[in-house]
Structure formats: C-alpha cells, structure tokens
Design an enzyme around this catalytic site. Structure first.
Site, PDB file in Angstrom:
ATOM      1  N   GLU A   1      88.984  62.440 100.529  1.00 10.13           N
ATOM      2  CA  GLU A   1      89.371  62.518  99.123  1.00 10.13           C
ATOM      3  C   GLU A   1      89.841  61.159  98.612  1.00 10.13           C
ATOM      4  O   GLU A   1      90.378  60.344  99.380  1.00 10.13           O
ATOM      5  CB  GLU A   1      90.483  63.550  98.942  1.00 10.13           C
ATOM      6  CG  GLU A   1      90.066  64.967  99.294  1.00 10.13           C
ATOM      7  CD  GLU A   1      91.173  65.986  99.078  1.00 10.13           C
ATOM      8  OE1 GLU A   1      92.223  65.616  98.507  1.00 10.13           O
ATOM      9  OE2 GLU A   1      90.999  67.149  99.486  1.00 10.13           O
TER      10      GLU A   1
ATOM     11  N   ASP B   1      88.947  71.442 104.893  1.00  6.23           N
ATOM     12  CA  ASP B   1      90.361  71.606 105.253  1.00  6.23           C
ATOM     13  C   ASP B   1      90.982  72.770 104.499  1.00  6.23           C
ATOM     14  O   ASP B   1      92.134  73.130 104.744  1.00  6.23           O
ATOM     15  CB  ASP B   1      91.151  70.312 105.040  1.00  6.23           C
ATOM     16  CG  ASP B   1      91.130  69.815 103.603  1.00  6.23           C
ATOM     17  OD1 ASP B   1      90.492  70.465 102.742  1.00  6.23           O
ATOM     18  OD2 ASP B   1      91.748  68.766 103.333  1.00  6.23           O
ATOM     19  N   SER B   2      90.201  73.416 103.644  1.00  5.19           N
ATOM     20  CA  SER B   2      90.611  74.693 103.051  1.00  5.19           C
ATOM     21  C   SER B   2      90.880  75.738 104.119  1.00  5.19           C
ATOM     22  O   SER B   2      91.505  76.764 103.835  1.00  5.19           O
ATOM     23  CB  SER B   2      89.524  75.196 102.089  1.00  5.19           C
ATOM     24  OG  SER B   2      88.240  75.154 102.711  1.00  5.19           O
TER      25      SER B   2
ATOM     26  N   LYS C   1      84.047  63.936 105.196  1.00  9.90           N
ATOM     27  CA  LYS C   1      84.397  63.914 103.774  1.00  9.90           C
ATOM     28  C   LYS C   1      85.848  63.491 103.638  1.00  9.90           C
ATOM     29  O   LYS C   1      86.696  63.925 104.421  1.00  9.90           O
ATOM     30  CB  LYS C   1      84.191  65.279 103.120  1.00  9.90           C
ATOM     31  CG  LYS C   1      84.502  65.276 101.603  1.00  9.90           C
ATOM     32  CD  LYS C   1      84.085  66.558 100.929  1.00  9.90           C
ATOM     33  CE  LYS C   1      85.026  67.715 101.179  1.00  9.90           C
ATOM     34  NZ  LYS C   1      86.377  67.476 100.596  1.00  9.90           N
TER      35      LYS C   1
ATOM     36  N   ASP D   1      85.769  67.754 106.895  1.00  5.80           N
ATOM     37  CA  ASP D   1      86.848  67.123 106.134  1.00  5.80           C
ATOM     38  C   ASP D   1      87.773  66.337 107.058  1.00  5.80           C
ATOM     39  O   ASP D   1      88.129  66.802 108.146  1.00  5.80           O
ATOM     40  CB  ASP D   1      87.685  68.187 105.415  1.00  5.80           C
ATOM     41  CG  ASP D   1      87.245  68.406 103.987  1.00  5.80           C
ATOM     42  OD1 ASP D   1      86.611  67.519 103.400  1.00  5.80           O
ATOM     43  OD2 ASP D   1      87.554  69.490 103.440  1.00  5.80           O
TER      44      ASP D   1
ATOM     45  N   GLU E   1      85.406  67.967  91.822  1.00  9.00           N
ATOM     46  CA  GLU E   1      86.133  69.241  91.775  1.00  9.00           C
ATOM     47  C   GLU E   1      87.061  69.315  90.572  1.00  9.00           C
ATOM     48  O   GLU E   1      87.790  68.366  90.259  1.00  9.00           O
ATOM     49  CB  GLU E   1      86.962  69.445  93.047  1.00  9.00           C
ATOM     50  CG  GLU E   1      87.766  70.746  93.024  1.00  9.00           C
ATOM     51  CD  GLU E   1      88.438  71.097  94.322  1.00  9.00           C
ATOM     52  OE1 GLU E   1      89.100  72.159  94.376  1.00  9.00           O
ATOM     53  OE2 GLU E   1      88.307  70.322  95.292  1.00  9.00           O
TER      54      GLU E   1
END
Length: 290
Positions: free
Chosen positions: A138, A67-68, A136, A106, A205
C-alpha cells in the site's frame, strides 16, 4: 477448464487434479492492457485456503492472498496486526491450491515501510515461503522508490492507492477518499508515481468514481478497482463478502450469495439430526463383515 478428481490417501479428501495448462504470469497480466485499453477485464478475488483457491482458480486471473485475512479469518479489528507468519502460511496454502491464477500476496503492515532494503527482505521471504509470483503493498508517492527497488531486483509489485486499510489509524476510518480537490489530486499523483516506479498493476480502492476513471486512462499498467469504477481494467472483492458470509459488508460489495445464512441453516439441520439420534445411520457407520 476441465478437472478430474482423485482421492488424496493422506487426507481422504477429493482434490481436483488440473488439466495441464500454463499459470498466468506477471507479463501476461500487464499485457492485457494495450494502448490504454483492456479488452477483457481482469478478474481477481481474495483467497486464504487451499480449498477456496481450488474453487476460485478456474474463474480468476489473479488470486490475492489479502491481509484482509486478519479480519476475515482471525477476527482482528483491522489489518494492522497481521503478521508475516500469517501471510506466509496462507499464501503457501493458496499457491498449493491453484494452478492457473497468478498468486499475489499482501505485505503486512510494518514489513516494508522503513526502507527499500527492509521491503526486499520481507518480499523475498514471502515469495520463497509461499511460491507466490508477486507482492502487493500500500502507498503512493512515499512507496515509489521501494517499488522501483523491488522491481529492479526481480520482485513484481502490485501497488495499492486510494483508501489504504493499513493506514486506517491515520485516515480515521474506511470512508471513500478523494472528496476534496486536494485529496483527489494526491491520489492521482500517488497513482502516477507508482506506475512510473514500475508496478505491474495497481489496486484502486474506495475512491470517487471519476478519480478511478481518470487514473485508469492515465497509467499504462492495469488498474483493479474495489469501490472504484467499472471503467477500471479489472475488479477485486474479498471473497467472503462476495459470498455473503457476513451480514454487514461495505457499500461497494455486491453479494452474489447468502452463504453465511445457508451454512447456519445447514448446521441447524445437522444439530437437529444429532439431537434426534437420526444421524449417523447405517450408511455412516461401520459393521463387521460376513
């Protein structure tokens, strides 16, 4: 990895046709760590487009459709505004452009936090629309039940602990995490929880190095570091950062090129040729035959 090149008559672009080989699988990634040791570290980079996936694929074990892309592709201030539609479109492109790497996508902010059921619907949509093999998400202890729910229903999950960019508003920025004893303990507990919940791998991270090393030693699944430790079972970077597409990058990034500067210089040469009318030449124009 050998490739041949054919012309796609629909686009007139040279596209690599891969030699037959098996794509990496979730069990293969998990199996790289045996008895707490990963003999050959996992290589992961982000990818957002077909062509970048083609170029990175032979060198990577995992391609992450991160999602960057919100910041890298769309110029957004954070990953928070990223939508399911963005992730689905770019995820499908990366899957089409790869044939070897495991593709992980993501889950964007707001698509999975409300409940395991919401997470399942979102993850199922992304896997159906993209062809990716895993998602993925978070979060640590708060997401453990969701990871277990998805894993039990056939959706492989890569976890993400430590600095979690989707929580930037709560964290107050992108600084390294784990500087206090309490925060270090929380990160360790988060990692243990998601590992026990069944994630097949986890990204660590932006944490102090001893924390990443301790997590890697404590969990059975592979860990993939970004701003963490060389002792992790693998590493990931945002590809545009690694290539030097931006002047400013996080401290943990190693620039392997200055591609942004080289692109700007190349564009300058093109502009100069156009203004001087030295492009196009006879080699780039069409004339009547005979």
């Amino acid at each position: 990895m050998s490739t041949t090149y054919t012309i796609d008559t629909a686009t007139s672009r040279a596209n690599p046709t891969p030699a037959p080989m098996k794509r990496m699988t979730v069990p293969a990634i998990r199996a790289r760590k045996q008895n707490g040791v990963t003999a050959e570290p996992l290589v992961m980079l982000t990818a957002y487009t077909v062509r970048m996936a083609q170029l990175l694929d032979p060198h990577c074990d995992i391609l992450l459709v991160g999602d960057s892309l919100g910041q890298v592709i769309y110029g957004l201030p954070s990953t928070v505004p990223v939508s399911m539609e963005m992730m689905a479109a770019h995820g499908a492109a990366v899957t089409r452009g790869s044939w070897h790497s495991l593709v992980v996508i993501d889950m964007p902010f707001g698509s999975y936090e409300a409940s395991p059921e919401q997470a399942f619907l979102s993850a199922a949509r992304l896997l159906k629309e993209t062809g990716a093999a895993a998602v993925k998400l978070e979060g640590g202890q708060a997401m453990a039940a969701t990871i277990a729910f998805l894993s039990a229903r056939g959706i492989p999950v890569m976890a993400h602990v430590g600095l979690t960019p989707q929580a930037v508003n709560a964290l107050g920025g992108y600084g390294a995490r784990g500087r206090s004893e309490a925060e270090a303990g929380k990160i360790m507990a988060d990692a243990t929880a998601v590992a026990e919940a069944g994630c097949f791998a986890m990204v660590i991270e932006g944490v102090l190095e001893p924390i990443a090393t301790a997590i890697t030693a404590a969990v059975a699944c592979p860990t993939i570091g970004i701003g963490a430790s060389a002792e992790c079972d693998g590493q990931v970077l945002v590809v545009d950062d690694m290539l030097g597409m931006f002047d400013r990058v996080p401290r943990f990034v190693k620039k392997y090129d200055e591609l942004g500067q080289r692109i700007a210089e190349t564009a300058g040469r093109y502009a100069a040729d156009v203004r001087a009318r030295t492009f196009p030449t006879a080699d780039q124009t069409y004339r009547a035959k005979g």
